[in-house]
Design a protein around this motif. Structure first.
Motif, short mmCIF file in Angstrom:
data_model
loop_
_atom_site.label_atom_id
_atom_site.label_comp_id
_atom_site.label_asym_id
_atom_site.label_seq_id
_atom_site.Cartn_x
_atom_site.Cartn_y
_atom_site.Cartn_z
N VAL A 262 -32.69 103.73 62.99
CA VAL A 262 -33.89 103.18 62.37
C VAL A 262 -34.74 102.68 63.53
CG1 VAL A 262 -34.84 101.40 60.86
CG2 VAL A 262 -32.66 102.49 60.29
N SER A 263 -35.89 103.31 63.73
CA SER A 263 -36.69 102.95 64.89
C SER A 263 -38.15 102.73 64.50
CB SER A 263 -36.59 104.04 65.95
OG SER A 263 -37.00 105.28 65.43
N PHE A 264 -38.83 102.02 65.37
CA PHE A 264 -40.26 101.78 65.23
C PHE A 264 -40.94 102.78 66.16
CE2 PHE A 264 -44.12 99.11 65.98
CZ PHE A 264 -44.57 99.15 64.68
N HIS A 265 -41.40 103.90 65.59
CA HIS A 265 -41.88 105.03 66.37
C HIS A 265 -43.09 104.69 67.25
CE1 HIS A 265 -39.06 107.79 64.62
NE2 HIS A 265 -39.38 107.36 63.42
N ALA A 266 -43.95 103.81 66.79
CA ALA A 266 -45.15 103.50 67.55
C ALA A 266 -44.83 102.88 68.90
CB ALA A 266 -46.06 102.58 66.74
N LEU A 267 -43.75 102.09 68.95
CA LEU A 267 -43.37 101.44 70.20
C LEU A 267 -42.14 102.09 70.84
CD1 LEU A 267 -43.82 97.68 69.21
CD2 LEU A 267 -45.38 99.13 70.52
N GLY A 268 -41.52 103.04 70.14
CA GLY A 268 -40.33 103.68 70.67
C GLY A 268 -39.12 102.77 70.72
N ILE A 269 -39.02 101.85 69.79
CA ILE A 269 -37.93 100.88 69.77
C ILE A 269 -36.95 101.25 68.66
CG2 ILE A 269 -37.33 98.45 69.39
CD1 ILE A 269 -40.16 97.75 70.34
N GLU A 270 -35.66 101.32 69.00
CA GLU A 270 -34.64 101.53 67.98
C GLU A 270 -34.19 100.16 67.48
OE1 GLU A 270 -30.13 103.06 67.91
OE2 GLU A 270 -31.57 104.58 68.56
N LEU A 271 -34.45 99.89 66.19
CA LEU A 271 -34.12 98.60 65.61
C LEU A 271 -32.66 98.50 65.21
CD1 LEU A 271 -37.22 98.25 63.25
CD2 LEU A 271 -36.91 97.23 65.49
N TYR A 272 -32.13 99.60 64.72
CA TYR A 272 -30.80 99.58 64.11
C TYR A 272 -30.28 101.00 64.06
CZ TYR A 272 -27.39 99.15 60.28
OH TYR A 272 -26.27 99.20 59.52
N ALA A 273 -28.99 101.18 64.14
CA ALA A 273 -28.39 102.51 63.98
C ALA A 273 -27.27 102.41 62.95
CB ALA A 273 -27.84 103.01 65.30
N ALA A 274 -27.48 103.06 61.82
CA ALA A 274 -26.46 103.09 60.77
C ALA A 274 -25.42 104.12 61.15
CB ALA A 274 -27.10 103.43 59.43
N ARG A 275 -24.16 103.76 61.05
CA ARG A 275 -23.07 104.67 61.40
C ARG A 275 -22.14 104.84 60.21
NH1 ARG A 275 -24.44 102.39 66.22
NH2 ARG A 275 -24.38 103.79 68.01
N ALA A 276 -21.57 106.04 60.11
CA ALA A 276 -20.62 106.32 59.04
C ALA A 276 -19.55 107.27 59.56
CB ALA A 276 -21.32 106.93 57.83
N LYS A 277 -18.35 107.15 59.01
CA LYS A 277 -17.25 108.03 59.36
C LYS A 277 -16.79 108.75 58.10
CE LYS A 277 -15.48 105.14 63.06
NZ LYS A 277 -14.33 104.40 63.57
N ALA A 278 -16.29 109.97 58.31
CA ALA A 278 -15.75 110.73 57.18
C ALA A 278 -14.63 111.63 57.69
CB ALA A 278 -16.84 111.56 56.52
N ARG A 279 -13.74 111.99 56.79
CA ARG A 279 -12.62 112.85 57.12
C ARG A 279 -12.40 113.78 55.95
NH1 ARG A 279 -7.01 112.05 56.27
NH2 ARG A 279 -5.77 113.11 57.85
N ALA A 280 -12.22 115.07 56.24
CA ALA A 280 -12.01 116.04 55.17
C ALA A 280 -11.00 117.08 55.63
CB ALA A 280 -13.33 116.72 54.80
N GLY A 281 -10.30 117.64 54.67
CA GLY A 281 -9.32 118.68 54.98
C GLY A 281 -8.80 119.30 53.70
N ALA A 282 -7.77 120.11 53.87
CA ALA A 282 -7.16 120.79 52.73
C ALA A 282 -6.45 119.77 51.83
CB ALA A 282 -6.17 121.82 53.23
#
Length: 115
Positions: free
Chosen positions: A88-108
């Protein structure tokens, strides 16, 4: 003077609310991108589609506006674990405010599963 203070408070509250909505939206996008990337990677690892499992997972994450941070094909050769991030960034100033992260796992699915 009081009116100016009220306007400033309203603008600050609106800014905080918009930042919170952006963070929630990014978290939902990161979760969806990680889930889809893990599923596509697992299908590729199982031979259900051609390609490299992590390459396919990376492409799918990018198609969902996320960055694939990690991708691991587990020892069984059919399960893929991924981690994705949506900034999540403020494009006009090029500042990243926050980074949402997620993990997932899949298989048979397990072979001994009964319905």
């Amino acid at each position: 003077m009081v009116t100016t203070a009220l306007v400033i408070m309203a603008l600050l509250l609106a800014g905080v609310l918009l930042a919170w909505v952006a963070a929630v939206h990014a978290a939902m996008n990161a979760a969806a991108a990680a889930d889809l990337a893990a599923l596509a990677g697992a299908d590729t690892a199982r031979g259900l589609r051609p390609g490299d499992p992590c390459g396919v997972a990376r492409s799918l994450a990018q198609a969902n506006s996320a960055l694939l941070e990690t991708c691991i094909v587990e020892a069984d050769g059919q399960t893929v674990a991924v981690s994705a991030k949506v900034p999540v960034s403020f494009h006009a100033l090029g500042i990243e405010l926050y980074a949402a992260r997620a993990k997932a796992r899949a298989g048979a699915p397990p072979l001994d599963q009964t319905e």
